[in-house]
Scaffold this motif. Structure first.
Motif, PDB file in Angstrom:
ATOM      1  N   LEU A  38      56.249  -2.984  36.955  1.00  0.00           N
ATOM      2  CA  LEU A  38      55.032  -3.099  37.747  1.00  0.00           C
ATOM      3  C   LEU A  38      54.487  -4.517  37.669  1.00  0.00           C
ATOM      4  O   LEU A  38      54.614  -5.192  36.639  1.00  0.00           O
ATOM      5  CB  LEU A  38      53.939  -2.143  37.225  1.00  0.00           C
ATOM      6  CG  LEU A  38      53.926  -0.713  37.772  1.00  0.00           C
ATOM      7  CD1 LEU A  38      55.131   0.057  37.260  1.00  0.00           C
ATOM      8  CD2 LEU A  38      52.636  -0.025  37.335  1.00  0.00           C
ATOM      9  N   ALA A  39      53.874  -4.969  38.738  1.00  0.00           N
ATOM     10  CA  ALA A  39      53.166  -6.247  38.699  1.00  0.00           C
ATOM     11  C   ALA A  39      52.046  -6.150  37.674  1.00  0.00           C
ATOM     12  O   ALA A  39      51.377  -5.119  37.560  1.00  0.00           O
ATOM     13  CB  ALA A  39      52.599  -6.568  40.076  1.00  0.00           C
ATOM     14  N   ALA A  40      51.835  -7.204  36.914  1.00  0.00           N
ATOM     15  CA  ALA A  40      50.796  -7.186  35.881  1.00  0.00           C
ATOM     16  C   ALA A  40      49.413  -6.932  36.485  1.00  0.00           C
ATOM     17  O   ALA A  40      48.543  -6.341  35.835  1.00  0.00           O
ATOM     18  CB  ALA A  40      50.809  -8.497  35.100  1.00  0.00           C
ATOM     19  N   THR A  41      49.222  -7.342  37.721  1.00  0.00           N
ATOM     20  CA  THR A  41      47.925  -7.112  38.367  1.00  0.00           C
ATOM     21  C   THR A  41      47.674  -5.632  38.620  1.00  0.00           C
ATOM     22  O   THR A  41      46.542  -5.229  38.912  1.00  0.00           O
ATOM     23  CB  THR A  41      47.865  -7.864  39.706  1.00  0.00           C
ATOM     24  OG1 THR A  41      49.017  -7.520  40.492  1.00  0.00           O
ATOM     25  CG2 THR A  41      47.842  -9.364  39.485  1.00  0.00           C
ATOM     26  N   ASP A  42      48.732  -4.807  38.532  1.00  0.00           N
ATOM     27  CA  ASP A  42      48.594  -3.375  38.763  1.00  0.00           C
ATOM     28  C   ASP A  42      48.576  -2.563  37.480  1.00  0.00           C
ATOM     29  O   ASP A  42      48.601  -1.329  37.523  1.00  0.00           O
ATOM     30  CB  ASP A  42      49.730  -2.879  39.659  1.00  0.00           C
ATOM     31  CG  ASP A  42      49.655  -3.472  41.059  1.00  0.00           C
ATOM     32  OD1 ASP A  42      48.524  -3.752  41.505  1.00  0.00           O
ATOM     33  OD2 ASP A  42      50.699  -3.667  41.688  1.00  0.00           O
ATOM     34  N   VAL A  86      56.702  -0.224  32.203  1.00  0.00           N
ATOM     35  CA  VAL A  86      55.920   0.919  31.736  1.00  0.00           C
ATOM     36  C   VAL A  86      56.857   2.094  31.442  1.00  0.00           C
ATOM     37  O   VAL A  86      57.706   2.448  32.276  1.00  0.00           O
ATOM     38  CB  VAL A  86      54.878   1.323  32.793  1.00  0.00           C
ATOM     39  CG1 VAL A  86      54.161   2.610  32.384  1.00  0.00           C
ATOM     40  CG2 VAL A  86      53.873   0.195  32.990  1.00  0.00           C
ATOM     41  N   ASP A  87      56.708   2.676  30.276  1.00  0.00           N
ATOM     42  CA  ASP A  87      57.499   3.842  29.861  1.00  0.00           C
ATOM     43  C   ASP A  87      56.695   5.096  30.197  1.00  0.00           C
ATOM     44  O   ASP A  87      55.631   5.335  29.625  1.00  0.00           O
ATOM     45  CB  ASP A  87      57.783   3.770  28.363  1.00  0.00           C
ATOM     46  CG  ASP A  87      58.798   4.795  27.901  1.00  0.00           C
ATOM     47  OD1 ASP A  87      58.744   5.938  28.404  1.00  0.00           O
ATOM     48  OD2 ASP A  87      59.624   4.468  27.033  1.00  0.00           O
ATOM     49  N   ILE A  88      57.203   5.918  31.129  1.00  0.00           N
ATOM     50  CA  ILE A  88      56.417   7.064  31.569  1.00  0.00           C
ATOM     51  C   ILE A  88      56.398   8.187  30.537  1.00  0.00           C
ATOM     52  O   ILE A  88      55.501   9.022  30.540  1.00  0.00           O
ATOM     53  CB  ILE A  88      56.906   7.614  32.924  1.00  0.00           C
ATOM     54  CG1 ILE A  88      58.328   8.167  32.807  1.00  0.00           C
ATOM     55  CG2 ILE A  88      56.819   6.556  33.991  1.00  0.00           C
ATOM     56  CD1 ILE A  88      58.757   8.921  34.048  1.00  0.00           C
ATOM     57  N   GLU A 109      59.157  -4.316  46.136  1.00  0.00           N
ATOM     58  CA  GLU A 109      58.424  -5.574  46.091  1.00  0.00           C
ATOM     59  C   GLU A 109      57.747  -5.899  47.422  1.00  0.00           C
ATOM     60  O   GLU A 109      56.849  -6.724  47.481  1.00  0.00           O
ATOM     61  CB  GLU A 109      59.375  -6.712  45.694  1.00  0.00           C
ATOM     62  CG  GLU A 109      59.862  -6.580  44.260  1.00  0.00           C
ATOM     63  CD  GLU A 109      60.674  -7.784  43.837  1.00  0.00           C
ATOM     64  OE1 GLU A 109      60.112  -8.890  43.791  1.00  0.00           O
ATOM     65  OE2 GLU A 109      61.848  -7.619  43.561  1.00  0.00           O
ATOM     66  N   GLU A 110      58.173  -5.259  48.500  1.00  0.00           N
ATOM     67  CA  GLU A 110      57.621  -5.589  49.805  1.00  0.00           C
ATOM     68  C   GLU A 110      56.540  -4.607  50.255  1.00  0.00           C
ATOM     69  O   GLU A 110      55.751  -4.911  51.128  1.00  0.00           O
ATOM     70  CB  GLU A 110      58.757  -5.595  50.850  1.00  0.00           C
ATOM     71  CG  GLU A 110      59.903  -6.542  50.491  1.00  0.00           C
ATOM     72  CD  GLU A 110      59.439  -7.977  50.423  1.00  0.00           C
ATOM     73  OE1 GLU A 110      58.499  -8.332  51.160  1.00  0.00           O
ATOM     74  OE2 GLU A 110      60.006  -8.740  49.621  1.00  0.00           O
ATOM     75  N   ARG A 111      56.543  -3.393  49.680  1.00  0.00           N
ATOM     76  CA  ARG A 111      55.642  -2.364  50.194  1.00  0.00           C
ATOM     77  C   ARG A 111      54.781  -1.789  49.073  1.00  0.00           C
ATOM     78  O   ARG A 111      55.239  -1.596  47.962  1.00  0.00           O
ATOM     79  CB  ARG A 111      56.458  -1.232  50.825  1.00  0.00           C
ATOM     80  CG  ARG A 111      57.240  -1.676  52.041  1.00  0.00           C
ATOM     81  CD  ARG A 111      58.091  -0.536  52.562  1.00  0.00           C
ATOM     82  NE  ARG A 111      59.158  -0.225  51.620  1.00  0.00           N
ATOM     83  CZ  ARG A 111      60.012   0.789  51.797  1.00  0.00           C
ATOM     84  NH1 ARG A 111      59.894   1.577  52.828  1.00  0.00           N
ATOM     85  NH2 ARG A 111      60.964   1.003  50.921  1.00  0.00           N
ATOM     86  N   ARG A 112      53.570  -1.465  49.397  1.00  0.00           N
ATOM     87  CA  ARG A 112      52.659  -0.808  48.473  1.00  0.00           C
ATOM     88  C   ARG A 112      52.372   0.589  49.031  1.00  0.00           C
ATOM     89  O   ARG A 112      51.753   0.719  50.077  1.00  0.00           O
ATOM     90  CB  ARG A 112      51.354  -1.592  48.327  1.00  0.00           C
ATOM     91  CG  ARG A 112      50.367  -0.938  47.361  1.00  0.00           C
ATOM     92  CD  ARG A 112      49.021  -1.645  47.418  1.00  0.00           C
ATOM     93  NE  ARG A 112      49.128  -3.022  46.989  1.00  0.00           N
ATOM     94  CZ  ARG A 112      49.008  -3.399  45.734  1.00  0.00           C
ATOM     95  NH1 ARG A 112      48.777  -2.512  44.793  1.00  0.00           N
ATOM     96  NH2 ARG A 112      49.091  -4.674  45.417  1.00  0.00           N
ATOM     97  N   ARG A 119      51.643  -1.277  42.866  1.00  0.00           N
ATOM     98  CA  ARG A 119      52.926  -1.558  43.504  1.00  0.00           C
ATOM     99  C   ARG A 119      54.040  -1.300  42.504  1.00  0.00           C
ATOM    100  O   ARG A 119      54.079  -1.885  41.433  1.00  0.00           O
ATOM    101  CB  ARG A 119      52.960  -3.007  43.963  1.00  0.00           C
ATOM    102  CG  ARG A 119      54.298  -3.440  44.548  1.00  0.00           C
ATOM    103  CD  ARG A 119      54.209  -4.882  44.999  1.00  0.00           C
ATOM    104  NE  ARG A 119      53.655  -5.720  43.943  1.00  0.00           N
ATOM    105  CZ  ARG A 119      53.271  -6.987  44.128  1.00  0.00           C
ATOM    106  NH1 ARG A 119      53.337  -7.521  45.313  1.00  0.00           N
ATOM    107  NH2 ARG A 119      52.797  -7.691  43.136  1.00  0.00           N
ATOM    108  N   LEU A 120      54.965  -0.414  42.837  1.00  0.00           N
ATOM    109  CA  LEU A 120      56.121  -0.121  42.003  1.00  0.00           C
ATOM    110  C   LEU A 120      57.241  -1.088  42.365  1.00  0.00           C
ATOM    111  O   LEU A 120      57.768  -1.044  43.482  1.00  0.00           O
ATOM    112  CB  LEU A 120      56.573   1.324  42.229  1.00  0.00           C
ATOM    113  CG  LEU A 120      57.802   1.791  41.447  1.00  0.00           C
ATOM    114  CD1 LEU A 120      57.523   1.733  39.959  1.00  0.00           C
ATOM    115  CD2 LEU A 120      58.170   3.204  41.866  1.00  0.00           C
ATOM    116  N   LEU A 121      57.586  -1.983  41.461  1.00  0.00           N
ATOM    117  CA  LEU A 121      58.590  -2.991  41.769  1.00  0.00           C
ATOM    118  C   LEU A 121      59.996  -2.444  41.647  1.00  0.00           C
ATOM    119  O   LEU A 121      60.871  -2.746  42.442  1.00  0.00           O
ATOM    120  CB  LEU A 121      58.416  -4.208  40.848  1.00  0.00           C
ATOM    121  CG  LEU A 121      57.072  -4.924  40.952  1.00  0.00           C
ATOM    122  CD1 LEU A 121      57.050  -6.134  40.044  1.00  0.00           C
ATOM    123  CD2 LEU A 121      56.784  -5.336  42.391  1.00  0.00           C
ATOM    124  N   SER A 122      60.266  -1.657  40.608  1.00  0.00           N
ATOM    125  CA  SER A 122      61.590  -1.075  40.442  1.00  0.00           C
ATOM    126  C   SER A 122      61.548  -0.049  39.333  1.00  0.00           C
ATOM    127  O   SER A 122      60.594   0.033  38.565  1.00  0.00           O
ATOM    128  CB  SER A 122      62.637  -2.155  40.107  1.00  0.00           C
ATOM    129  OG  SER A 122      62.307  -2.794  38.892  1.00  0.00           O
TER     130      SER A 122
END
Length: 528
Positions: A38-42, A86-88, A109-112, A119-122
């Motif tokens: 996740l982006a740190a801002t999220d 993040v570990d779910i 990375e392109e869509r929220r 935003r879930l990056l991967s």
């Protein structure tokens, strides 16, 4: 000496280990063991942050892996990182639900996703898809590990590579000679001008060198302990005693570096600052030896590693052992250990300028995110760059109280991932060559299912070391370990050559080095 605790971590269930070159299918990995980038801002409260995009040593977080519970922790994560993992399994249920909703929506990375506030990056749900490592890092790592292996590839393997490239799935062919020249040129820029490099060869076997290596490690640790006692009492440091111990370390490393690195792994259970400092020193010397630096320069590298953290004796112990995140003021005090250490040394003697620079810069990072001066790029000298790599590697692979050590293979690949931002990439490459992707003393799993410990490197084919097999394929311990040289291409029951499947952290499957390398067992195996 005030015993300085290394960075601590809450000890969650150990994550599955990755295969060396992505050769497992991940079918044995439980589906619920997922980490999300996740982006740190999220980042939000309730998330369990398992990893960062940079070394934990470079942050105010004393716990490596923690549940985010306060606004201050959220703000600090955003300040020091661009993204987190993040570990779910360890996060709060409501956060897990939101993350899974984002995954279903196909966040990238392109869509929220509209249904999620972040935003879930991967996602990383199996060894070969672990997004902690970029595709470029993995490709670079594969190429780098094979430059000296001249064994021709089979026709079918070459044909498959070509077909994969035709459909856009394979890697473009690499001009290895041009790539090697480019790397050498980049590396030479940071090496001292006018210093004649030399090529060192092993003059003794690991078995022959082990007794001297054991003595050198013990002597260095004791010399450092006495040095710190002198500092805390306000007495003059006996620098001759310390330099003599470092000289013994260098002599042992010159004759065979594997022996001292072996002893260092035997001392993994020793969590003291003394043992950590000696390990940092020997990893620095190992890299310097691999680069071909003269003996005098190797001794300076050893002194940097030994003395880098002596300033922590003048930092309040409560801060160094605080369970949790440091405040901005507390972190500022801890970072003062660099300046305090140099001042302490000047009270007793005049350090060599290169040694002093290495100590002063061992927490600096190429992108300017380090401390104490926030130096960037060429402002950081060779010794500071080497110290940064060795210190981070030693911290990652060493078991600590309430901490899961990282498999050496994973630690090295993390260094690669951080190369270019935190660390100097050509030196990271050389560090991997120096210590090996599977360093001496590290646990590995073979393609047969057996668990082994790496005995000694093969300097040419680095993925084919000599190992000591400890278990049956079902992980039951053998009554008598078996030595096996993978360079000789032994075959398994399936008729295929046995290879290393993956690296394992210390303690994997309940195995410890001391079970096999106490004096009696070591003697029985010809190691002492």
């Amino acid at each position: 000496m005030t015993q300085v605790a290394e960075k601590k971590t809450r000890k969650p269930k150990a994550p599955p280990q990755r295969a060396a070159l992505d050769e497992t299918d991940g079918s044995d990995v439980p589906a619920q063991l997922k980490r999300y980038r996740l982006a740190a801002t999220d980042v939000a409260k309730g998330m369990f942050v398992a990893e960062l995009d940079r070394p934990w040593l470079d942050t105010p977080f004393l716990l490596q892996g923690f549940l985010v519970e306060t606004d201050d922790e959220v703000a600090t994560l955003r300040k020091f990182s661009r993204f987190v993992f993040v570990d779910i399994e360890l996060s709060n249920p409501e956060v897990v639900e939101a993350i899974r909703a984002a995954e279903i929506k196909g966040g990238d990375e392109e869509r929220r996703p509209s249904s999620s506030s972040f935003r879930l990056l991967s996602t990383a749900s199996s060894p070969q898809r672990d997004k902690r490592l970029s595709a470029s890092t993995r490709a670079h790592f594969r190429r780098m590990m094979q430059p000296t292996d001249r064994r021709p590839r089979g026709f079918l393997a070459r044909l498959l590579d070509r077909l994969l490239r035709l459909v856009g799935l394979g890697e473009a062919p690499v001009d290895r000679e041009a790539d090697a020249r480019r790397r050498r040129a980049e590396l030479r820029k940071c090496l001292p001008e006018g210093v004649a490099l030399r090529r060192y060869r092993d003059r003794r076997t690991v078995e022959e060198e082990l007794p001297r290596a054991q003595a050198a490690f013990t002597k260095s640790r004791q010399a450092l302990e006495q040095t710190v006692r002198d500092l805390t009492r306000g007495e003059t440091i006996q620098v001759e005693r310390l330099s003599g111990a470092v000289d013994d370390m260098v002599r042992s490393m010159l004759d065979n570096p594997d022996a001292l690195m072996w002893v260092a792994r035997l001392r993994d259970a020793d969590e003291s600052t003394y043992a950590h400092a000696v390990k940092v020193a020997l990893y620095m010397v190992a890299l310097g030896r691999h680069l071909g630096l003269p003996k005098e320069e190797l001794a300076k590298l050893g002194m940097v590693g030994i003395l880098a953290d002596v300033g922590k004796t003048r930092v309040p112990r409560a801060l160094l052992e605080k369970p949790g995140m440091l405040t901005d003021d507390e972190y500022a005090i801890v970072k003062e250990h660099v300046r305090l250490g140099i001042e302490a040394l000047h009270e007793s003697f005049e350090p060599d300028p290169e040694v002093e620079a290495g100590i002063a810069q061992h927490h600096e990072r190429l992108d300017g995110s380090g401390y104490p001066r926030g130096l960037k790029g060429d402002e950081i000298g060779l010794f500071g760059r080497i110290a940064a790599i060795a210190d981070s590697f030693a911290a990652m692979i060493t078991p600590r109280a309430y901490a899961n050590p990282t498999a050496a293979q994973d630690a090295l690949m993390n260094l690669f991932e951080w190369a270019g931002s935190s660390f100097h990439e050509p030196l990271v490459e050389q560090f991997v060559q120096a210590v090996g992707i599977f360093p001496t003393g590290s646990f590995v799993e073979l393609s047969t299912g057996e668990v082994a410990i790496v005995l000694a490197h093969n300097r040419v084919r680095r993925l084919e070391p000599k190992v000591l097999v400890l278990t049956w394929p079902d992980k039951r311990p053998l009554s008598t370990p078996i030595e096996r040289n993978l360079l000789e291409r032994p075959v398994g029951t399936d008729g295929r050559p046995i290879r290393i499947l993956r690296g394992l952290p210390p303690g994997a499957f309940g195995l410890t080095m001391h079970d096999y390398y106490g004096n009696e067992m070591a003697s029985a195996n010809g190691l002492l």
